[in-house]
Design an enzyme around this catalytic site. Structure first.
Site, PDB file in Angstrom:
ATOM      1  N   ASN A  41       0.817  -1.216   0.000  1.00  9.90           N
ATOM      2  CA  ASN A  41       0.000   0.000   0.000  1.00  9.90           C
ATOM      3  C   ASN A  41       0.852   1.268   0.000  1.00  9.90           C
ATOM      4  O   ASN A  41       0.353   2.347  -0.315  1.00  9.90           O
ATOM      5  CB  ASN A  41      -0.913  -0.030   1.235  1.00  9.90           C
ATOM      6  CG  ASN A  41      -1.445   1.335   1.571  1.00  9.90           C
ATOM      7  OD1 ASN A  41      -2.326   1.851   0.890  1.00  9.90           O
ATOM      8  ND2 ASN A  41      -0.890   1.966   2.596  1.00  9.90           N
ATOM      9  N   SER A 100      -3.851   2.871  -8.321  1.00  9.28           N
ATOM     10  CA  SER A 100      -4.614   4.123  -8.349  1.00  9.28           C
ATOM     11  C   SER A 100      -5.476   4.136  -9.601  1.00  9.28           C
ATOM     12  O   SER A 100      -5.160   3.480 -10.592  1.00  9.28           O
ATOM     13  CB  SER A 100      -3.635   5.294  -8.403  1.00  9.28           C
ATOM     14  OG  SER A 100      -4.309   6.485  -8.721  1.00  9.28           O
ATOM     15  N   TYR A 151       3.647   9.512 -11.914  1.00  8.91           N
ATOM     16  CA  TYR A 151       2.866   8.755 -10.916  1.00  8.91           C
ATOM     17  C   TYR A 151       1.974   7.746 -11.639  1.00  8.91           C
ATOM     18  O   TYR A 151       1.894   6.574 -11.265  1.00  8.91           O
ATOM     19  CB  TYR A 151       2.033   9.742 -10.086  1.00  8.91           C
ATOM     20  CG  TYR A 151       1.119   9.100  -9.064  1.00  8.91           C
ATOM     21  CD1 TYR A 151       1.632   8.496  -7.918  1.00  8.91           C
ATOM     22  CD2 TYR A 151      -0.263   9.100  -9.242  1.00  8.91           C
ATOM     23  CE1 TYR A 151       0.787   7.908  -6.974  1.00  8.91           C
ATOM     24  CE2 TYR A 151      -1.114   8.523  -8.308  1.00  8.91           C
ATOM     25  CZ  TYR A 151      -0.586   7.921  -7.181  1.00  8.91           C
ATOM     26  OH  TYR A 151      -1.425   7.342  -6.249  1.00  8.91           O
ATOM     27  N   ALA A 197       2.413   6.509 -14.620  1.00  9.77           N
ATOM     28  CA  ALA A 197       3.242   5.453 -15.231  1.00  9.77           C
ATOM     29  C   ALA A 197       3.635   4.413 -14.179  1.00  9.77           C
ATOM     30  O   ALA A 197       3.602   3.199 -14.431  1.00  9.77           O
ATOM     31  CB  ALA A 197       4.502   6.069 -15.853  1.00  9.77           C
ATOM     32  N   LYS A 231       2.044   3.713 -11.305  1.00 12.99           N
ATOM     33  CA  LYS A 231       0.878   2.945 -10.834  1.00 12.99           C
ATOM     34  C   LYS A 231       0.364   2.000 -11.927  1.00 12.99           C
ATOM     35  O   LYS A 231      -0.152   0.922 -11.627  1.00 12.99           O
ATOM     36  CB  LYS A 231      -0.227   3.897 -10.365  1.00 12.99           C
ATOM     37  CG  LYS A 231       0.104   4.626  -9.065  1.00 12.99           C
ATOM     38  CD  LYS A 231       0.332   3.667  -7.902  1.00 12.99           C
ATOM     39  CE  LYS A 231       0.286   4.349  -6.558  1.00 12.99           C
ATOM     40  NZ  LYS A 231       0.610   3.436  -5.447  1.00 12.99           N
TER      41      LYS A 231
HETATM   42  N1  LIG Z   1      -5.367   9.047  -1.142  1.00  7.72           N
HETATM   43  C1  LIG Z   1      -5.699   8.959  -2.421  1.00  7.72           C
HETATM   44  O1  LIG Z   1      -6.479   9.781  -2.966  1.00  7.72           O
HETATM   45  C2  LIG Z   1      -5.149   7.833  -3.259  1.00  7.72           C
HETATM   46  C3  LIG Z   1      -5.700   7.635  -4.537  1.00  7.72           C
HETATM   47  C4  LIG Z   1      -5.216   6.590  -5.317  1.00  7.72           C
HETATM   48  C5  LIG Z   1      -4.190   5.794  -4.858  1.00  7.72           C
HETATM   49  N2  LIG Z   1      -3.657   6.019  -3.628  1.00  7.72           N
HETATM   50  C6  LIG Z   1      -2.566   5.161  -3.194  1.00  7.72           C
HETATM   51  O2  LIG Z   1      -2.913   4.551  -1.973  1.00  7.72           O
HETATM   52  C7  LIG Z   1      -1.748   4.343  -1.177  1.00  7.72           C
HETATM   53  C8  LIG Z   1      -1.943   4.988   0.192  1.00  7.72           C
HETATM   54  O3  LIG Z   1      -2.306   6.343  -0.005  1.00  7.72           O
HETATM   55  P1  LIG Z   1      -2.518   7.369   1.209  1.00  7.72           P
HETATM   56  O4  LIG Z   1      -3.295   8.504   0.692  1.00  7.72           O
HETATM   57  O5  LIG Z   1      -2.951   6.643   2.420  1.00  7.72           O
HETATM   58  O6  LIG Z   1      -0.998   7.857   1.341  1.00  7.72           O
HETATM   59  P2  LIG Z   1      -0.189   8.525   2.521  1.00  7.72           P
HETATM   60  O7  LIG Z   1      -1.124   8.997   3.589  1.00  7.72           O
HETATM   61  O8  LIG Z   1       0.731   9.500   1.901  1.00  7.72           O
HETATM   62  O9  LIG Z   1       0.639   7.283   3.085  1.00  7.72           O
HETATM   63  C9  LIG Z   1       1.665   6.720   2.334  1.00  7.72           C
HETATM   64  C10 LIG Z   1       2.323   5.649   3.173  1.00  7.72           C
HETATM   65  O10 LIG Z   1       3.414   5.089   2.428  1.00  7.72           O
HETATM   66  C11 LIG Z   1       4.615   5.150   3.225  1.00  7.72           C
HETATM   67  N3  LIG Z   1       5.740   5.269   2.296  1.00  7.72           N
HETATM   68  C12 LIG Z   1       5.890   6.112   1.259  1.00  7.72           C
HETATM   69  N4  LIG Z   1       7.061   5.898   0.641  1.00  7.72           N
HETATM   70  C13 LIG Z   1       7.667   4.877   1.295  1.00  7.72           C
HETATM   71  C14 LIG Z   1       8.902   4.200   1.152  1.00  7.72           C
HETATM   72  N5  LIG Z   1       9.785   4.529   0.201  1.00  7.72           N
HETATM   73  N6  LIG Z   1       9.210   3.206   2.015  1.00  7.72           N
HETATM   74  C15 LIG Z   1       8.336   2.858   3.003  1.00  7.72           C
HETATM   75  N7  LIG Z   1       7.145   3.461   3.198  1.00  7.72           N
HETATM   76  C16 LIG Z   1       6.826   4.463   2.350  1.00  7.72           C
HETATM   77  C17 LIG Z   1       4.393   6.349   4.128  1.00  7.72           C
HETATM   78  O11 LIG Z   1       5.222   6.264   5.267  1.00  7.72           O
HETATM   79  P3  LIG Z   1       5.499   7.583   6.195  1.00  7.72           P
HETATM   80  O12 LIG Z   1       4.258   8.431   6.152  1.00  7.72           O
HETATM   81  O13 LIG Z   1       5.770   6.994   7.545  1.00  7.72           O
HETATM   82  O14 LIG Z   1       6.653   8.286   5.579  1.00  7.72           O
HETATM   83  C18 LIG Z   1       2.906   6.176   4.472  1.00  7.72           C
HETATM   84  O15 LIG Z   1       2.736   5.189   5.473  1.00  7.72           O
HETATM   85  C19 LIG Z   1      -0.581   4.938  -1.964  1.00  7.72           C
HETATM   86  O16 LIG Z   1       0.055   3.921  -2.687  1.00  7.72           O
HETATM   87  C20 LIG Z   1      -1.276   5.904  -2.916  1.00  7.72           C
HETATM   88  O17 LIG Z   1      -0.528   6.139  -4.091  1.00  7.72           O
HETATM   89  C21 LIG Z   1      -4.110   7.018  -2.813  1.00  7.72           C
END
Ligand SMILES: NC(=O)c1ccc[n+]([C@@H]2O[C@H](COP(=O)([O-])OP(=O)(O)OC[C@H]3O[C@@H](n4cnc5c(N)ncnc54)[C@H](OP(=O)(O)O)[C@@H]3O)[C@@H](O)[C@H]2O)c1
Length: 244
Positions: A81, A132, A145, A147, A149
């Protein structure tokens, strides 16, 4: 309980969707290994194991797999995730930033799959990748991003075929705009936050953002035996955004 005594790794567990997935899994009886980059995880429960680190670093992923083997034995479910959103016009994006987006969303997922597939029990297991809506359709300003995903979806589909003989299933949840702290903060930074929110909502057929729990429901489906004959599939949880 749908995950009774199941051992599960959840990456990106320190925020938003990862937190909701952890909470659903805990409720369903899973034993949890959680990871994120921040040093402490205030939402972790006494029985959870939280191991912080950077999944772009193969040495850390190897160490995480070692700790998983020591503490859990085998790992039944892995939720990929973690991820990083990045917005920039293509011609203005520095090569190092582009590499970071590809590493943080795609290559790190490859590393976790590589080091955790060997830990899955002989009976099989389940990987759930969080991609995503932008892994399925392009968007101006989010090309790298998108590309990454999109690449994650194909990583999952290929692995699903490669590991099918071992009954390791690999599926993808593709969320739309979800009300996580990072998205809420980006809305609040706009000069007219409520106007901007309405504009974004109007682009979604269901006319609202997803909740992290709604995305976690789909992850739980792929993690559990309710999806035992499903592999290589992509489930959009995007309010109809990619239905056109
Ligand atoms: N929110 C949306 O609208 C949305 C839409 C489509 C897809 N997504 C996808 O859903 C997933 C979760 O999204 P979210 O909104 O919950 O994101 P978020 O709040 O930004 O959380 C991202 C998480 O990934 C961790 N992380 C990022 N880079 C990392 C790395 N290199 N190594 C280890 N951990 C890493 C972060 O750790 P720390 O915070 O501790 O640094 C955090 O726990 C992501 O893959 C995102 O692309 C989100």
């Amino acid at each position: 309980m749908r995950l009774n005594n199941v051992a599960a790794l959840v990456t990106g567990a320190s925020s938003g969707i990862g937190e909701a997935v952890s909470s659903h899994f805990r409720r369903e009886g899973a034993r949890l290994l959680l990871t994120g980059r921040r040093k402490r995880l205030d939402t972790a429960q006494p029985d959870d194991l939280y191991v912080p680190g950077d999944l772009n670093d193969e040495a850390f992923v190897e160490d995480l797999a070692k700790q998983a083997a020591e503490s859990l034995g085998t790992v039944d479910v892995v939720v990929l995730n973690h991820g990083l959103q990045a917005s920039s016009p293509l011609t203005e994006m520095a090569y190092d930033d582009a590499k970071n987006v590809l590493e943080s969303n795609l290559l790190s997922a490859f590393l976790v799959m590589k080091h955790f597939a060997p830990l899955m029990p002989q009976a099989g297991g389940s990987f759930v990748c969080v991609s995503s809506r932008l892994g399925m359709v392009g968007k101006s300003g989010q090309v790298l991003y998108s590309a990454a995903k999109g690449g994650l979806i194909m990583l999952a589909k290929g692995a699903a075929i490669e590991w099918a003989p071992r009954n390791i299933r690999v599926n993808v949840v593709a969320p739309g705009l979800t009300a996580t702290p990072i998205i809420e903060a980006s809305i609040q930074r706009r000069p007219d936050p409520e106007g901007y929110r309405r504009e974004r909502e109007s682009q979604i057929p269901l006319q609202r953002l997803a909740t992290p729990e709604e995305v976690a429901d789909a992850v739980l489906f792929f993690a559990s035996s309710e999806s035992s004959y499903v592999t290589g599939s992509v489930l959009p949880v995007d309010g109809g955004y990619t239905a056109f």
